[in-house]
Design an enzyme around this catalytic site. Structure first.
Site, PDB file in Angstrom:
ATOM      1  N   GLY A  91      -0.324   9.285  -6.531  1.00  0.00           N
ATOM      2  CA  GLY A  91      -0.399   8.176  -7.483  1.00  0.00           C
ATOM      3  C   GLY A  91       0.929   8.098  -8.208  1.00  0.00           C
ATOM      4  O   GLY A  91       1.892   7.506  -7.706  1.00  0.00           O
TER       5      GLY A  91
ATOM      6  N   GLN B 269      -5.110 -12.548 -46.356  1.00  0.00           N
ATOM      7  CA  GLN B 269      -3.762 -12.057 -46.031  1.00  0.00           C
ATOM      8  C   GLN B 269      -3.795 -10.881 -45.033  1.00  0.00           C
ATOM      9  O   GLN B 269      -2.917 -10.756 -44.181  1.00  0.00           O
ATOM     10  CB  GLN B 269      -3.035 -11.638 -47.309  1.00  0.00           C
ATOM     11  CG  GLN B 269      -1.536 -11.573 -47.090  1.00  0.00           C
ATOM     12  CD  GLN B 269      -0.800 -11.230 -48.358  1.00  0.00           C
ATOM     13  OE1 GLN B 269      -1.140 -10.284 -49.071  1.00  0.00           O
ATOM     14  NE2 GLN B 269       0.231 -11.988 -48.648  1.00  0.00           N
TER      15      GLN B 269
ATOM     16  N   THR C  67       2.042   4.094 -14.407  1.00  0.00           N
ATOM     17  CA  THR C  67       1.463   4.275 -15.738  1.00  0.00           C
ATOM     18  C   THR C  67       2.555   4.189 -16.801  1.00  0.00           C
ATOM     19  O   THR C  67       3.754   4.323 -16.502  1.00  0.00           O
ATOM     20  CB  THR C  67       0.809   5.663 -15.849  1.00  0.00           C
ATOM     21  OG1 THR C  67       1.832   6.645 -15.641  1.00  0.00           O
ATOM     22  CG2 THR C  67      -0.299   5.867 -14.825  1.00  0.00           C
TER      23      THR C  67
ATOM     24  N   ALA D 116       0.826  -1.216   0.000  1.00  0.00           N
ATOM     25  CA  ALA D 116       0.000   0.000   0.000  1.00  0.00           C
ATOM     26  C   ALA D 116       0.858   1.264   0.000  1.00  0.00           C
ATOM     27  O   ALA D 116       1.409   1.664   1.029  1.00  0.00           O
ATOM     28  CB  ALA D 116      -0.929  -0.015   1.205  1.00  0.00           C
TER      29      ALA D 116
ATOM     30  N   THR E 122      -0.080   3.902  -2.809  1.00  0.00           N
ATOM     31  CA  THR E 122      -0.929   4.913  -3.452  1.00  0.00           C
ATOM     32  C   THR E 122      -1.935   5.546  -2.496  1.00  0.00           C
ATOM     33  O   THR E 122      -2.503   4.877  -1.639  1.00  0.00           O
ATOM     34  CB  THR E 122      -1.683   4.249  -4.623  1.00  0.00           C
ATOM     35  OG1 THR E 122      -0.721   3.713  -5.513  1.00  0.00           O
ATOM     36  CG2 THR E 122      -2.551   5.250  -5.367  1.00  0.00           C
TER      37      THR E 122
ATOM     38  N   ARG F 138     -13.664 -20.150 -38.638  1.00  0.00           N
ATOM     39  CA  ARG F 138     -14.687 -19.212 -39.110  1.00  0.00           C
ATOM     40  C   ARG F 138     -14.660 -19.125 -40.639  1.00  0.00           C
ATOM     41  O   ARG F 138     -13.637 -18.734 -41.221  1.00  0.00           O
ATOM     42  CB  ARG F 138     -14.410 -17.834 -38.494  1.00  0.00           C
ATOM     43  CG  ARG F 138     -15.297 -16.724 -38.993  1.00  0.00           C
ATOM     44  CD  ARG F 138     -16.678 -16.798 -38.411  1.00  0.00           C
ATOM     45  NE  ARG F 138     -17.456 -15.624 -38.744  1.00  0.00           N
ATOM     46  CZ  ARG F 138     -18.778 -15.592 -38.733  1.00  0.00           C
ATOM     47  NH1 ARG F 138     -19.462 -16.670 -38.389  1.00  0.00           N
ATOM     48  NH2 ARG F 138     -19.416 -14.485 -39.035  1.00  0.00           N
TER      49      ARG F 138
ATOM     50  N   GLU G 123       0.804  -0.304 -11.180  1.00  0.00           N
ATOM     51  CA  GLU G 123       2.245  -0.439 -10.861  1.00  0.00           C
ATOM     52  C   GLU G 123       3.056   0.594 -11.648  1.00  0.00           C
ATOM     53  O   GLU G 123       4.205   0.347 -12.021  1.00  0.00           O
ATOM     54  CB  GLU G 123       2.783  -1.848 -11.143  1.00  0.00           C
ATOM     55  CG  GLU G 123       1.947  -2.993 -10.617  1.00  0.00           C
ATOM     56  CD  GLU G 123       1.822  -3.056  -9.116  1.00  0.00           C
ATOM     57  OE1 GLU G 123       2.140  -2.049  -8.455  1.00  0.00           O
ATOM     58  OE2 GLU G 123       1.371  -4.085  -8.606  1.00  0.00           O
TER      59      GLU G 123
ATOM     60  N   GLY H 123     -14.606 -10.302 -34.622  1.00  0.00           N
ATOM     61  CA  GLY H 123     -15.779  -9.533 -35.033  1.00  0.00           C
ATOM     62  C   GLY H 123     -16.818  -9.427 -33.923  1.00  0.00           C
ATOM     63  O   GLY H 123     -16.474  -9.277 -32.747  1.00  0.00           O
TER      64      GLY H 123
HETATM   65  N1  COS Z   1      15.447   1.903  -6.913  1.00  0.00           N
HETATM   66  C1  COS Z   1      16.123   2.431  -5.867  1.00  0.00           C
HETATM   67  N2  COS Z   1      16.081   3.740  -5.545  1.00  0.00           N
HETATM   68  C2  COS Z   1      15.327   4.534  -6.312  1.00  0.00           C
HETATM   69  C3  COS Z   1      14.604   4.060  -7.426  1.00  0.00           C
HETATM   70  C4  COS Z   1      14.690   2.668  -7.715  1.00  0.00           C
HETATM   71  N3  COS Z   1      14.032   2.129  -8.736  1.00  0.00           N
HETATM   72  N4  COS Z   1      13.942   5.081  -7.997  1.00  0.00           N
HETATM   73  C5  COS Z   1      14.243   6.179  -7.295  1.00  0.00           C
HETATM   74  N5  COS Z   1      15.082   5.845  -6.271  1.00  0.00           N
HETATM   75  C6  COS Z   1      15.692   6.736  -5.295  1.00  0.00           C
HETATM   76  C7  COS Z   1      16.518   7.816  -5.965  1.00  0.00           C
HETATM   77  O1  COS Z   1      17.825   7.374  -6.208  1.00  0.00           O
HETATM   78  C8  COS Z   1      16.471   8.926  -4.953  1.00  0.00           C
HETATM   79  O2  COS Z   1      17.418   8.633  -3.939  1.00  0.00           O
HETATM   80  P1  COS Z   1      18.187   9.799  -3.077  1.00  0.00           P
HETATM   81  O3  COS Z   1      17.169  10.344  -2.143  1.00  0.00           O
HETATM   82  O4  COS Z   1      19.277   9.066  -2.365  1.00  0.00           O
HETATM   83  O5  COS Z   1      18.673  10.802  -4.069  1.00  0.00           O
HETATM   84  C9  COS Z   1      15.072   8.793  -4.347  1.00  0.00           C
HETATM   85  O6  COS Z   1      14.657   7.446  -4.588  1.00  0.00           O
HETATM   86  C10 COS Z   1      14.077   9.739  -4.966  1.00  0.00           C
HETATM   87  O7  COS Z   1      14.049   9.471  -6.376  1.00  0.00           O
HETATM   88  P2  COS Z   1      13.498  10.499  -7.438  1.00  0.00           P
HETATM   89  O8  COS Z   1      14.123  11.841  -7.176  1.00  0.00           O
HETATM   90  O9  COS Z   1      13.659   9.882  -8.778  1.00  0.00           O
HETATM   91  O10 COS Z   1      11.940  10.586  -7.026  1.00  0.00           O
HETATM   92  P3  COS Z   1      10.720  11.274  -7.735  1.00  0.00           P
HETATM   93  O11 COS Z   1       9.864  11.901  -6.709  1.00  0.00           O
HETATM   94  O12 COS Z   1      11.196  12.106  -8.878  1.00  0.00           O
HETATM   95  O13 COS Z   1       9.859  10.003  -8.268  1.00  0.00           O
HETATM   96  C11 COS Z   1       9.126   8.377  -9.841  1.00  0.00           C
HETATM   97  C12 COS Z   1      10.293   9.119  -9.169  1.00  0.00           C
HETATM   98  C13 COS Z   1       8.239   9.263 -10.643  1.00  0.00           C
HETATM   99  C14 COS Z   1       9.816   7.359 -10.747  1.00  0.00           C
HETATM  100  C15 COS Z   1       8.298   7.619  -8.755  1.00  0.00           C
HETATM  101  O14 COS Z   1       7.536   8.552  -8.008  1.00  0.00           O
HETATM  102  C16 COS Z   1       7.364   6.569  -9.319  1.00  0.00           C
HETATM  103  O15 COS Z   1       7.798   5.462  -9.657  1.00  0.00           O
HETATM  104  N6  COS Z   1       6.067   6.882  -9.401  1.00  0.00           N
HETATM  105  C17 COS Z   1       5.047   5.911  -9.795  1.00  0.00           C
HETATM  106  C18 COS Z   1       4.529   5.203  -8.581  1.00  0.00           C
HETATM  107  C19 COS Z   1       3.795   3.959  -8.961  1.00  0.00           C
HETATM  108  O16 COS Z   1       4.249   3.161  -9.764  1.00  0.00           O
HETATM  109  N7  COS Z   1       2.655   3.739  -8.351  1.00  0.00           N
HETATM  110  C20 COS Z   1       1.889   2.567  -8.669  1.00  0.00           C
HETATM  111  C21 COS Z   1       1.122   2.022  -7.563  1.00  0.00           C
HETATM  112  S1  COS Z   1       1.987   1.398  -6.241  1.00  0.00           S
HETATM  113  S2  COS Z   1       0.622   0.832  -4.936  1.00  0.00           S
END
Ligand code: COS
Length: 380
Positions: free
Chosen positions: A130, A280, A366, A123, A125, A269, A364, A340
């Site tokens: 999101g 084709q 978008t 959990a 989100t 079909r 997981e 169809g």
């Molecule tokens: N593995 C390990 N560490 C990671 C990582 C990964 N895959 N991705 C990011 N980090 C680390 C970064 O290295 C950074 O570390 P430091 O604090 O030491 O610098 C920290 O986490 C923050 O990373 P970042 O600055 O990239 O964070 P952002 O807020 O820019 O977010 C995204 C990055 C957008 C990629 C992230 O918010 C994301 O994946 N969002 C989607 C969430 C999702 O998939 N939700 C689905 C439902 S889950 S119930």
């Protein structure tokens, strides 16, 4: 890279395919129509050992790694995407506990989540967190007197959240620090102050249950913090990397099944006095569907190989999930088109597969978030 399966992996594939055919397929349409979580099937998955994939036997698991998860999830997805998603998402919690838990946490929780048959949930989100996972507003405040954290907040869109026995949840322990102020906790069903709210009515994957979770002064022992304080964001991101490979496997499974159904239908079909398979234009559909699906499988295998070899795989996880999800929608759409009017009817599984496949582009992370992750990795 050699992606040929070992003898054990071939056996697992056969076992998962048989399980999917005998246990999942017969109820797939019904659980979709009734929006029912098949408790009985999850219990059977636990009995056979699927719920313990990737967890060592000493903790009640069945061993194996990412590739074993991919194999089982793909086979399940060929017959029932809801069940494939349930297994894939369930595995996030035991894998996170295995990777980041203390010895006590592993001994206490892993056997329950593996052979014990309890569902796991992850959990992160929230209504306003999101794609921006760092926007989590759930807070965890330490109470020195009892050595507990007091959790307050709401989670949404949590697969299996209302039924899970053990959940890995994320809360801010130092909100002003953003991504560096989030911690992970192991929460158990029944902990005072923890309840489930609305069950979502979804377009697809209706046989998996998606819930809102509410934390109102929920007291969680400090011993249930997973990993170090304020290191939760990285745990969430790493768990999501693995989860995304699982979604890639779901997407590839449903795409493979849609191709198989289309080829069969094209042979049966008859229109204009001939099976439509001689046309084709439709053969070219199959060629494209098959080529893109093989490519999608190769990317999922590559990400699995890297994960199992202990190498970084964030970029590959994002690539394989993005590609497989787009392909699953592409393939199920064309398969429905080939069928169809019949494809559009509930008598055939394709309309369900099409609705189910759509979610792989959303959950997981978008497709757009994956492009962010990939671009950052390529352009760094
Ligand atoms: N593995 C390990 N560490 C990671 C990582 C990964 N895959 N991705 C990011 N980090 C680390 C970064 O290295 C950074 O570390 P430091 O604090 O030491 O610098 C920290 O986490 C923050 O990373 P970042 O600055 O990239 O964070 P952002 O807020 O820019 O977010 C995204 C990055 C957008 C990629 C992230 O918010 C994301 O994946 N969002 C989607 C969430 C999702 O998939 N939700 C689905 C439902 S889950 S119930």
């Amino acid at each position: 890279m050699d992606f040929s399966l070992t003898k054990e992996q071939e056996m697992l594939k056969k076992l998962a395919a048989q399980f999917a055919e005998e246990e999942l397929e017969p109820v797939a349409a019904e659980i979709d129509a009734e929006h029912r979580f098949p408790t009985e099937n999850f219990a059977k998955m636990a009995k056979v050992g699927f719920t313990g994939i990737g967890v060592p036997e000493e903790f009640g698991g069945s061993g194996g790694g990412m590739l074993e998860k991919v194999i089982a999830v793909s086979e399940f997805a060929k017959k029932c995407m809801s069940s494939a998603a349930t297994l894939s998402i369930h595995l996030i919690a035991p894998h996170a506990i295995l990777d980041f838990g203390t010895k006590e946490q592993k001994e206490k929780y892993l056997p329950r989540l593996t052979k014990g048959g309890e569902l796991g949930a992850f959990a992160l989100t929230e209504p306003n967190a999101g794609s921006d996972a760092a926007g989590v507003k759930t807070v965890a405040v330490y109470d020195e007197a009892t050595d507990e954290y007091i959790l307050n907040g709401t989670k949404c869109f949590i697969t299996g959240g209302a039924r899970a026995g053990v959940l890995v949840i994320f809360a801010m322990t130092e909100p002003k620090l953003g991504t560096r102020g989030m911690s992970a906790f192991i929460v158990e069903k029944g902990m005072p102050g923890f309840s489930s709210g609305k069950i979502e009515d979804k377009m697809g994957l209706a046989g998996s249950e998606t819930a809102e979770l509410v934390f109102e002064d929920c007291r969680v022992p400090a011993a249930n913090m997973l990993g170090k304080k304020n290191k939760g964001f990285k745990i969430a991101m790493m768990a999501l990397d693995a989860a995304r490979v699982g979604v890639g496997a779901q997407a590839n499974g449903v795409a493979e099944a849609a191709i198989e159904m289309s080829v069969k239908y094209m042979g049966e079909r008859v229109q204009f006095g001939k099976p439509i398979g001689v046309l084709q234009g439709l053969q070219w559909y199959i060629a494209e569907m098959a080529t893109k699906t093989e490519a999608a499988k190769a990317l999922v295998y590559e990400a699995s190989y890297l994960a199992d070899a202990g190498k970084p795989f964030s970029k590959e996880a994002a690539m394989c999930k993005l590609n497989a999800a787009e392909n699953a929608r592409f393939v199920t759409n064309l398969a429905l088109q080939i069928h169809g009017g019949y494809g559009y009817m509930k008598d055939y599984p394709l309309e369900r597969m099409y609705r189910d496949a759509k979610l792989t582009e959303i959950y997981e992370g978008t497709s757009e978030i994956h492009k962010v992750v990939i671009a950052r990795a390529v352009m760094k």
